[in-house]
Every structure is written in C-alpha cells, then in structure tokens.
Write a protein that holds these residues in place. Structure first.
Motif, PDB file in Angstrom:
ATOM      1  N   VAL A 156      -3.906   0.406   5.966  1.00 51.38           N
ATOM      2  CA  VAL A 156      -4.152   0.643   7.556  1.00 51.38           C
ATOM      3  C   VAL A 156      -5.504   0.329   8.019  1.00 51.38           C
ATOM      4  CG1 VAL A 156      -3.933   2.171   9.183  1.00 51.38           C
ATOM      5  CG2 VAL A 156      -2.087   2.133   7.416  1.00 51.38           C
ATOM      6  N   GLN A 157      -6.574   0.649   7.281  1.00 49.74           N
ATOM      7  CA  GLN A 157      -8.145   0.449   7.414  1.00 49.74           C
ATOM      8  C   GLN A 157      -8.289  -0.951   7.769  1.00 49.74           C
ATOM      9  OE1 GLN A 157     -10.180   3.257   8.196  1.00 49.74           O
ATOM     10  NE2 GLN A 157     -11.088   3.547   6.107  1.00 49.74           N
ATOM     11  N   GLU A 158      -7.775  -1.858   6.759  1.00 49.74           N
ATOM     12  CA  GLU A 158      -7.800  -3.119   6.903  1.00 49.74           C
ATOM     13  C   GLU A 158      -7.179  -3.510   8.035  1.00 49.74           C
ATOM     14  OE1 GLU A 158      -6.452  -4.658   3.321  1.00 49.74           O
ATOM     15  OE2 GLU A 158      -7.798  -3.895   1.925  1.00 49.74           O
ATOM     16  N   LEU A 159      -5.958  -3.039   8.426  1.00 47.65           N
ATOM     17  CA  LEU A 159      -5.400  -3.718   9.527  1.00 47.65           C
ATOM     18  C   LEU A 159      -6.220  -3.234  10.881  1.00 47.65           C
ATOM     19  CD1 LEU A 159      -2.639  -4.730  10.921  1.00 47.65           C
ATOM     20  CD2 LEU A 159      -1.968  -2.196  10.783  1.00 47.65           C
ATOM     21  N   ALA A 160      -6.674  -2.055  10.817  1.00 46.32           N
ATOM     22  CA  ALA A 160      -7.562  -1.767  12.010  1.00 46.32           C
ATOM     23  C   ALA A 160      -8.911  -2.407  12.177  1.00 46.32           C
ATOM     24  CB  ALA A 160      -7.958  -0.080  12.036  1.00 46.32           C
ATOM     25  N   ALA A 161      -9.390  -2.873  11.032  1.00 48.84           N
ATOM     26  CA  ALA A 161     -10.635  -3.615  11.018  1.00 48.84           C
ATOM     27  C   ALA A 161     -10.325  -5.138  11.562  1.00 48.84           C
ATOM     28  CB  ALA A 161     -11.310  -3.742   9.529  1.00 48.84           C
ATOM     29  N   GLY A 188       0.844  -1.271  -0.237  1.00 43.28           N
ATOM     30  CA  GLY A 188       0.062   0.078  -0.021  1.00 43.28           C
ATOM     31  C   GLY A 188       0.827   1.252   0.127  1.00 43.28           C
ATOM     32  N   LEU A 189       2.014   1.370   0.776  1.00 42.05           N
ATOM     33  CA  LEU A 189       2.812   2.455   1.035  1.00 42.05           C
ATOM     34  C   LEU A 189       3.476   2.782  -0.393  1.00 42.05           C
ATOM     35  CD1 LEU A 189       4.081   4.366   2.732  1.00 42.05           C
ATOM     36  CD2 LEU A 189       5.806   2.990   3.371  1.00 42.05           C
ATOM     37  N   ILE A 190       3.818   1.564  -1.058  1.00 43.02           N
ATOM     38  CA  ILE A 190       4.390   1.573  -2.511  1.00 43.02           C
ATOM     39  C   ILE A 190       3.490   2.356  -3.403  1.00 43.02           C
ATOM     40  CG2 ILE A 190       4.971   0.326  -4.471  1.00 43.02           C
ATOM     41  CD1 ILE A 190       6.743  -1.623  -2.423  1.00 43.02           C
ATOM     42  N   GLU A 191       2.242   1.826  -3.287  1.00 45.42           N
ATOM     43  CA  GLU A 191       1.162   2.508  -4.246  1.00 45.42           C
ATOM     44  C   GLU A 191       0.841   3.804  -3.883  1.00 45.42           C
ATOM     45  OE1 GLU A 191      -0.879   0.748  -6.697  1.00 45.42           O
ATOM     46  OE2 GLU A 191       0.521  -0.823  -6.588  1.00 45.42           O
ATOM     47  N   THR A 192       0.830   4.428  -2.740  1.00 45.49           N
ATOM     48  CA  THR A 192       0.755   5.625  -2.151  1.00 45.49           C
ATOM     49  C   THR A 192       1.844   6.601  -2.977  1.00 45.49           C
ATOM     50  OG1 THR A 192      -0.209   5.520  -0.138  1.00 45.49           O
ATOM     51  CG2 THR A 192       0.985   7.253  -0.251  1.00 45.49           C
TER      52      THR A 192
END
Lengths: 242, 222
Positions: B179-184, B22-26
């Motif tokens: 990060v949303q997924e992680l939090a979920a 995700g960070l790479i995509e960002t």
C-alpha cells in the motif's frame, strides 16, 4: 493387621507442629470418624496418608506396607486411596461421566467403552446416572459430592478418605451424604472421614476419634466423649452445654 | 476529487496483484506467528508452573523481558544487528522469530492469569487420584486455562495481524508495504491508507466472528 496403621506421626510446617505424634488404626471394612476443632491437623493427617503432604517423622503402614519412605510409588498409592474433598473438586470442564472416566482411561488405561461402563455402574449406585451429561456447575452440592464419591469408587480403591464432606452443604444435603456414606460402608467400603460436623459423625458412626492440638486425645462413643475427663474433649462433644 | 478517486482506483487495479500478494504475505505471517506464539506460549506457561524454582524464575524473566522489549527493537536487533556476527536470515524468518518470542510471552502471561483463577482443589484432587504433574497439566490445567483465555488469545491474534505491518520496516513486503508503494505512485496518501484501514478492519471483523464461534463452542458451562 489393620488396613491403616499410623504411629507417632509428626508434621511440622516451619516451627508449627501440626501433627505431634498421631497414633491411629483403620480396620478394613470399618468407618472411622476423626473429629476436632478447626486447625487441629485433621486435613493434614489425611494428606499424609496419600503423601499430598510428606510427614516429618513417624510411620504409616497401608495394607502392611510402609508408605512414608522415599522408594514408595506415590502415584500407585494414591490410586488405592479414594479422596473426597470438602469443595467436591470436580473437574469443571468435564461432564459428570467424564469426571469419573478420566482416571479410568488415563490411569487404569481402560478403553473408553469399558471405562464408561464402569463409571455408569458407580453413577447408578449413587443415583447420578440420569445426570451423566451435565457439567458440575449444573448440579447441586449434594449431587456434586455423589459424583465425587462415584469418581473415587470407580477406581476400586482400598479405602475412601473424606475431608469434611458436608461442610459446604446445607442440612438436607448433609443428611443425604451421611446416609450415602453409611450405605457405602454397609456395602463393605472402608472409610476414614474427618469432620467437625457432629450430626454427620453421629449419623455414620457410634464412635469418634478426637484429634486435638496434633494428637489423638480420645477415641470413644459419643456419650463417653461428652462426659470425658479431658475438658477440651468434653466441651467439644457436649452439645447441651454449648 | 472524482479524478483523484479514479486515478487511485486505476492504480489500485494495476497493482492489485502486488497488493493481493502483500495481503497473502500478511496473512501468512499472522497465521504462522499466531500458531507458533500459542505453542511456545503454552510451553513457557508450562515451565512457569514447574516445581523447580529456578525454571520458574527463568520463565518469569523471559516473560518480563519480551513484554518489556519493543517489538521493533527486537526485529531490528535480529535483522540489522545479527548480520554483524555473520547471522543472516530472510525478512520472513526474522519476523517469524521476533514475533514468536514476543507473542509467546504475552500468551504465557494470559494463560498464567487464567491459571491463577483456577480452583486449586481441582488440581489437588487430580494429584490425589494419582495423576502425574504432566497429566494434571494436560488433562486439567491446560484445557481449563485455554478455554478461559480464548478472549485474550483471540485479541492477541488481532494484535498479531495489526502488528505484522511493522515487518515492512525489515524489508518484508507484506500488505502495508504494498500500500505504501501504491501511495507513492500517485501521491493519494489518504485514499491508500484509508483503503488499508478498511482491509485490516474487514479481516479483524472476520477474526472476531470466528473467535465468538470458538468461545461459544468450548466455553465451560457455569
């Protein structure tokens, strides 16, 4: 035939007639000084020569060629007339040397070493070679005007046109630029200088053209202008009365 | 509390490949829109200095429109609206187009501000030397306005990084989406978003350091 022949030149901005039929000749090799009060059309006159301003009517012959028509190659004309501005107008993001070489490289298509050699010759002529790597903000007003002259001269123009070259300078620098103009003229550079600085005018020429309300109202020696029949002319040049 | 942190760090480690992805995509999106936004911004700015009054008006309209339009509306319009007309694009393409249009408008406005502060006699001098309009733009105007605009342009890059998180709303699985997924997965919302905040801050700091270096190198002396 004169290098520049201006006949009945007129320029209107809306209703305002800034130039109202100017006649003026500049001979090759001479230095012509045009004086006049602020707003008399001096700067507009110069800008008509290289078409920074398009005249409304009248003719200008430069080196025998009419330059006011639509078919004229304006950019080529401009390269033949070196323009020096009141505010120096050096490119602030470029060093002194690059200010002079930019036109040589991009307009005359010289290779960089050739352009630099040519530029250095002019900077040396004007005593600025030691400052070649400095930026405009790092040199004095008088030095800036020297660089501006070097930039104009490097293009091998047929003449140099100076628009109030000393009005942003202190008296010492004014004299310095005045001497420089005289020196260049003695080396054969044709010059047309507009100014309202009478000290500069007298330093570089015996005579002056008086431009008033958009027309040339007199052309004579300073002594004659100071005793002229025409009152505005007399008042402008008569320093003891002022 | 300690258990909460342990659970969070365990989940983070488990999902690290996804988070890094995700960070790479960002970063991909940020770099892409920063470059395209600058290039299009220069074009828009060039057109805004054009001699033709019509072109100047149109570019003014462009700048006002895209500065006035909320980015999220623009992205939804392209991503959810255009398919009704048969135009379907990947989330990245939509984000790239939407951001580029938006960022270019801002960059053009910054360049215009710098241009208004330029010394007009330098431009007149360049014309008097015989340079064409295009040459004056390339050799005098653009080098000066770009240098004067470095602070504003780098702020825009920082803005691009932060705003890129909006792209998760059009299904672009960038860092914030991960990060949303992680939090979920573990309901440790505070820790997850704090982690996200720290990562964004770290990258922003890096951009600021690079920006200062660029500024020092190319600033105009005076």
């Amino acid at each position: 035939m004169a290098l520049i022949e201006i006949r009945e030149l007129e320029k209107r901005f809306n209703d305002q007639r800034v130039l109202a039929g100017v006649n003026l000749d500049v001979e090759a090799g001479e230095i012509k000084v045009v004086m006049g009060p602020s707003g008399c059309g001096k700067s507009t006159l110069l800008r008509c020569l290289n078409r920074l301003v398009d005249p409304t009517s009248g003719t200008i012959h430069f080196d025998g060629q009419e330059v006011t028509g639509p078919m004229v190659d304006v950019r080529l004309l401009r390269q033949k007339i070196g323009f020096v501005f009141q505010q120096f107008a050096l490119y602030r993001h470029l060093s002194v040397l690059d200010n002079v070489t930019l036109g040589l490289r991009k307009l005359q298509k010289l290779r960089k070493p050739d352009a630099e050699e040519k530029a250095m010759a002019q900077l040396e002529r004007l005593g600025m070679a030691a400052h070649k790597d400095k930026f405009p903000a790092q040199i004095s007003g008088g030095q800036k005007q020297r660089v501006a002259l070097a930039r104009a001269l490097a293009m091998d123009p047929a003449m140099i046109v100076l628009d109030e070259p000393t009005s942003a300078l202190d008296p010492v620098m004014c004299r310095e630029v005045g001497e420089l103009i005289r020196q260049l003229n003695s080396e054969g550079v044709t010059m047309l200088c507009v100014t309202h600085d009478i000290d500069l005018a007298q330093a570089i020429s015996e005579k002056a053209v008086f431009l008033n309300q958009g027309v040339v109202s007199a052309e004579a020696t300073f002594a004659a202008l100071a005793n002229h029949d025409h009152e505005a002319t007399r008042t402008f040049f008569n320093r003891t009365k002022a | 509390m300690v258990n909460g942190w342990m659970a969070f760090s365990r989940d983070l480690q488990e999902q690290l490949p996804l988070v890094l992805n995700g960070l790479i995509e960002t970063l991909n999106l940020t770099v892409a829109i920063s470059i395209s936004g600058l290039l299009l911004g220069v074009v828009v700015f060039y057109l805004s200095t054009c001699r033709s009054a019509l072109i100047r008006q149109v570019t003014k309209g462009y700048i006002s429109f895209f500065i006035g339009m909320p980015l999220i509306v623009l992205l939804f319009l392209i991503y959810y609206g255009l398919p009704q007309w048969g135009v379907r694009m990947s989330p990245f393409t939509v984000a790239f187009i939407g951001f580029t249009l938006n960022v270019a408008a801002y960059n053009a406005a910054y360049l215009t501000t710098a241009f208004n502060g330029m010394d007009a006699t330098e431009l007149e001098a360049a014309h008097a030397q015989g340079f064409s309009d295009g040459q004056v733009f390339r050799y005098i105007t653009l080098p000066q306005v770009l240098r004067l605009s470095v602070p504003a342009l780098t702020n825009q890059v920082i803005g691009n990084l932060k705003d890129s998180s909006v792209a998760f709303l059009i299904q672009y699985t960038e860092f914030f989406a991960r990060v949303q997924e992680l939090a979920a997965t573990n309901f440790q919302f505070f820790k997850a978003y704090l982690f996200a905040a720290l990562v964004y801050l770290a990258i922003v700091s890096l951009i600021v350091v690079i920006a200062r270096m660029i500024e020092k190198r190319i600033c105009i002396i005076g």
